[in-house]
Design a protein around this motif. Sequence first.
Motif, PDB file in Angstrom:
ATOM      1  N   ASN A  83       4.770  -4.381  19.084  1.00 33.99           N
ATOM      2  CA  ASN A  83       4.777  -5.228  17.884  1.00 33.99           C
ATOM      3  C   ASN A  83       3.506  -5.040  17.068  1.00 33.99           C
ATOM      4  O   ASN A  83       3.549  -4.823  15.846  1.00 33.99           O
ATOM      5  CB  ASN A  83       4.981  -6.706  18.253  1.00 33.99           C
ATOM      6  N   TYR A  84       2.379  -5.100  17.731  1.00 35.85           N
ATOM      7  CA  TYR A  84       1.077  -4.946  17.076  1.00 35.85           C
ATOM      8  C   TYR A  84       0.934  -3.543  16.478  1.00 35.85           C
ATOM      9  O   TYR A  84       0.498  -3.371  15.333  1.00 35.85           O
ATOM     10  CB  TYR A  84      -0.017  -5.208  18.110  1.00 35.85           C
ATOM     11  N   GLY A  85       1.332  -2.527  17.253  1.00 32.57           N
ATOM     12  CA  GLY A  85       1.220  -1.146  16.775  1.00 32.57           C
ATOM     13  C   GLY A  85       2.097  -0.886  15.568  1.00 32.57           C
ATOM     14  O   GLY A  85       1.682  -0.233  14.601  1.00 32.57           O
ATOM     15  N   ALA A  86       3.320  -1.410  15.593  1.00 36.25           N
ATOM     16  CA  ALA A  86       4.236  -1.227  14.460  1.00 36.25           C
ATOM     17  C   ALA A  86       3.673  -1.889  13.209  1.00 36.25           C
ATOM     18  O   ALA A  86       3.703  -1.321  12.101  1.00 36.25           O
ATOM     19  CB  ALA A  86       5.605  -1.808  14.789  1.00 36.25           C
ATOM     20  N   ALA A  87       3.127  -3.097  13.372  1.00 33.45           N
ATOM     21  CA  ALA A  87       2.562  -3.822  12.232  1.00 33.45           C
ATOM     22  C   ALA A  87       1.337  -3.117  11.681  1.00 33.45           C
ATOM     23  O   ALA A  87       1.135  -3.052  10.457  1.00 33.45           O
ATOM     24  CB  ALA A  87       2.206  -5.246  12.654  1.00 33.45           C
ATOM     25  N   LYS A  88       0.523  -2.572  12.563  1.00 35.47           N
ATOM     26  CA  LYS A  88      -0.719  -1.938  12.123  1.00 35.47           C
ATOM     27  C   LYS A  88      -0.459  -0.601  11.416  1.00 35.47           C
ATOM     28  O   LYS A  88      -1.146  -0.282  10.435  1.00 35.47           O
ATOM     29  CB  LYS A  88      -1.652  -1.743  13.321  1.00 35.47           C
ATOM     30  N   LEU A  89       0.500   0.181  11.908  1.00 34.94           N
ATOM     31  CA  LEU A  89       0.788   1.430  11.204  1.00 34.94           C
ATOM     32  C   LEU A  89       1.508   1.138   9.890  1.00 34.94           C
ATOM     33  O   LEU A  89       1.340   1.871   8.910  1.00 34.94           O
ATOM     34  CB  LEU A  89       1.608   2.383  12.073  1.00 34.94           C
ATOM     35  N   ALA A  90       2.275   0.065   9.856  1.00 35.88           N
ATOM     36  CA  ALA A  90       2.929  -0.319   8.602  1.00 35.88           C
ATOM     37  C   ALA A  90       1.899  -0.609   7.515  1.00 35.88           C
ATOM     38  O   ALA A  90       2.131  -0.325   6.333  1.00 35.88           O
ATOM     39  CB  ALA A  90       3.808  -1.541   8.824  1.00 35.88           C
ATOM     40  N   GLN A  91       0.750  -1.143   7.899  1.00 35.36           N
ATOM     41  CA  GLN A  91      -0.308  -1.383   6.911  1.00 35.36           C
ATOM     42  C   GLN A  91      -0.815  -0.070   6.316  1.00 35.36           C
ATOM     43  O   GLN A  91      -1.215  -0.030   5.145  1.00 35.36           O
ATOM     44  CB  GLN A  91      -1.468  -2.153   7.526  1.00 35.36           C
ATOM     45  N   VAL A  92      -0.793   0.996   7.099  1.00 34.10           N
ATOM     46  CA  VAL A  92      -1.190   2.303   6.572  1.00 34.10           C
ATOM     47  C   VAL A  92      -0.185   2.766   5.522  1.00 34.10           C
ATOM     48  O   VAL A  92      -0.555   3.271   4.461  1.00 34.10           O
ATOM     49  CB  VAL A  92      -1.319   3.348   7.705  1.00 34.10           C
ATOM     50  N   GLY A  93       1.104   2.587   5.807  1.00 35.53           N
ATOM     51  CA  GLY A  93       2.125   2.941   4.827  1.00 35.53           C
ATOM     52  C   GLY A  93       1.968   2.138   3.550  1.00 35.53           C
ATOM     53  O   GLY A  93       2.123   2.665   2.436  1.00 35.53           O
ATOM     54  N   LEU A  94       1.666   0.859   3.687  1.00 30.09           N
ATOM     55  CA  LEU A  94       1.405   0.006   2.530  1.00 30.09           C
ATOM     56  C   LEU A  94       0.208   0.530   1.743  1.00 30.09           C
ATOM     57  O   LEU A  94       0.248   0.633   0.512  1.00 30.09           O
ATOM     58  CB  LEU A  94       1.150  -1.425   3.013  1.00 30.09           C
ATOM     59  N   MET A  95      -0.844   0.875   2.449  1.00 30.72           N
ATOM     60  CA  MET A  95      -2.049   1.407   1.816  1.00 30.72           C
ATOM     61  C   MET A  95      -1.779   2.683   1.039  1.00 30.72           C
ATOM     62  O   MET A  95      -2.257   2.861  -0.094  1.00 30.72           O
ATOM     63  CB  MET A  95      -3.114   1.661   2.897  1.00 30.72           C
ATOM     64  N   GLN A  96      -0.991   3.585   1.616  1.00 29.61           N
ATOM     65  CA  GLN A  96      -0.741   4.885   0.980  1.00 29.61           C
ATOM     66  C   GLN A  96      -0.154   4.719  -0.420  1.00 29.61           C
ATOM     67  O   GLN A  96      -0.599   5.360  -1.379  1.00 29.61           O
ATOM     68  CB  GLN A  96       0.224   5.718   1.847  1.00 29.61           C
ATOM     69  N   THR A  97       0.848   3.870  -0.555  1.00 31.47           N
ATOM     70  CA  THR A  97       1.496   3.709  -1.854  1.00 31.47           C
ATOM     71  C   THR A  97       0.700   2.818  -2.796  1.00 31.47           C
ATOM     72  O   THR A  97       0.609   3.094  -4.001  1.00 31.47           O
ATOM     73  CB  THR A  97       2.927   3.183  -1.676  1.00 31.47           C
ATOM     74  N   LEU A  98       0.081   1.754  -2.281  1.00 35.97           N
ATOM     75  CA  LEU A  98      -0.754   0.925  -3.144  1.00 35.97           C
ATOM     76  C   LEU A  98      -1.899   1.734  -3.747  1.00 35.97           C
ATOM     77  O   LEU A  98      -2.277   1.527  -4.911  1.00 35.97           O
ATOM     78  CB  LEU A  98      -1.314  -0.268  -2.370  1.00 35.97           C
ATOM     79  N   ALA A  99      -2.448   2.667  -2.975  1.00 34.12           N
ATOM     80  CA  ALA A  99      -3.522   3.507  -3.496  1.00 34.12           C
ATOM     81  C   ALA A  99      -3.027   4.368  -4.651  1.00 34.12           C
ATOM     82  O   ALA A  99      -3.729   4.550  -5.658  1.00 34.12           O
ATOM     83  CB  ALA A  99      -4.093   4.387  -2.383  1.00 34.12           C
ATOM     84  N   LEU A 100      -1.810   4.897  -4.525  1.00 37.16           N
ATOM     85  CA  LEU A 100      -1.239   5.711  -5.604  1.00 37.16           C
ATOM     86  C   LEU A 100      -0.974   4.850  -6.844  1.00 37.16           C
ATOM     87  O   LEU A 100      -1.296   5.238  -7.973  1.00 37.16           O
ATOM     88  CB  LEU A 100       0.060   6.372  -5.142  1.00 37.16           C
ATOM     89  N   GLU A 101      -0.388   3.673  -6.651  1.00 42.29           N
ATOM     90  CA  GLU A 101      -0.053   2.810  -7.779  1.00 42.29           C
ATOM     91  C   GLU A 101      -1.297   2.184  -8.409  1.00 42.29           C
ATOM     92  O   GLU A 101      -1.301   1.864  -9.610  1.00 42.29           O
ATOM     93  CB  GLU A 101       0.920   1.719  -7.327  1.00 42.29           C
ATOM     94  N   GLY A 102      -2.337   1.996  -7.606  1.00 36.69           N
ATOM     95  CA  GLY A 102      -3.544   1.362  -8.126  1.00 36.69           C
ATOM     96  C   GLY A 102      -4.527   2.305  -8.772  1.00 36.69           C
ATOM     97  O   GLY A 102      -5.460   1.864  -9.461  1.00 36.69           O
ATOM     98  N   ALA A 103      -4.333   3.613  -8.605  1.00 39.34           N
ATOM     99  CA  ALA A 103      -5.337   4.594  -9.051  1.00 39.34           C
ATOM    100  C   ALA A 103      -5.678   4.460 -10.530  1.00 39.34           C
ATOM    101  O   ALA A 103      -6.854   4.467 -10.911  1.00 39.34           O
ATOM    102  CB  ALA A 103      -4.839   6.002  -8.738  1.00 39.34           C
ATOM    103  N   LYS A 104      -4.664   4.318 -11.387  1.00 36.58           N
ATOM    104  CA  LYS A 104      -4.927   4.271 -12.829  1.00 36.58           C
ATOM    105  C   LYS A 104      -5.613   2.978 -13.255  1.00 36.58           C
ATOM    106  O   LYS A 104      -6.129   2.877 -14.364  1.00 36.58           O
ATOM    107  CB  LYS A 104      -3.622   4.447 -13.608  1.00 36.58           C
TER     108      LYS A 104
END
Length: 304
Positions: free
Chosen positions: A164-185
């Motif tokens: 449970n903890y591992g799934a939630a923690k790697l999911a935060q990486v996936g969230l980070m990847q796209t937020l970084a792309l959308e937030g860049a501009k």
Amino acid sequence: MALDFQGRVAIVTGAGGGLGREHALALARRGAKVLVNDLGGSVKGEGGSLSAAQQVVDEITALGGQAMANGASVTDFDAVQAMVAQVMETWGRVDILVNNAGILRDKSFAKMDMADFRLVLDVHLMGAVHCAKAVWEHMVAQQYGRIVMTTSSSGLYGNFGQTNYGAAKLAQVGLMQTLALEGAKHHIHVNALAPTAATRMTEGLMPEAVLAQLNPAAVVPAMLVLAHESAPTRAIVCAGAGSFEAAHITLTQGIHLGSGPDVDTDLAARLHEVLDRANETVPSSGQAQGESEIKKAMAAHQAA
């Protein structure tokens, strides 16, 4: 000279103790105004009290800094929005979000109750989503923001008893990847920190001699770098016991086999080539991975 956070406003979740407290104190010492968020519950997420957050606020004010306490549960989006509104009303901006709040409900997958799985996801993943969503419009409006997710080696590489903890923690990486792309501009940089530190959540999991090396304060420099105006974006930085590393989700060069009835047999025979890590890359986005595969397919078609 320490990194400067003068004039910055930060929200740190789960900051009533352990690593979050260290984050909040470090930001305040360097000039940031800090909202200290903590539900005040147990390691399992039970109960709640504002006293832990208020104690950290008192420490910050004693140092001459500015801080306020908030007891919102990060699982409650309305409460999180009210928390951000509190910051905006008081200080007029929000520059930094450190998503640190978390709980543990460790058990082997065979013995794990699904309610415990869902609750850990709600706190770690949806908590990070709620907080990021609540600050996002303000960061876009001011054309500046720094968001630090807290991932974990359990998510990146796995640990027994922590599905449970591992799934939630790697999911935060996936969230980070796209937020970084959308937030860049909008000059919003989003990164992930994978800490190894002795806190309430690690008590009983490691020998005392090992825990003594894992002072939470040793992780803080990585958070400060990722939260600073000079921060990179889309980085996964690991930190513990004074050491710092970067983790990457890479893509091997792979092979092109095309389509047909025997591709499964061919793939099984040549799987070692697919898994070969020589010259692996870090794609700039998911689209970049797809473009790489299309490029191979087109090259094979033209050569046919």
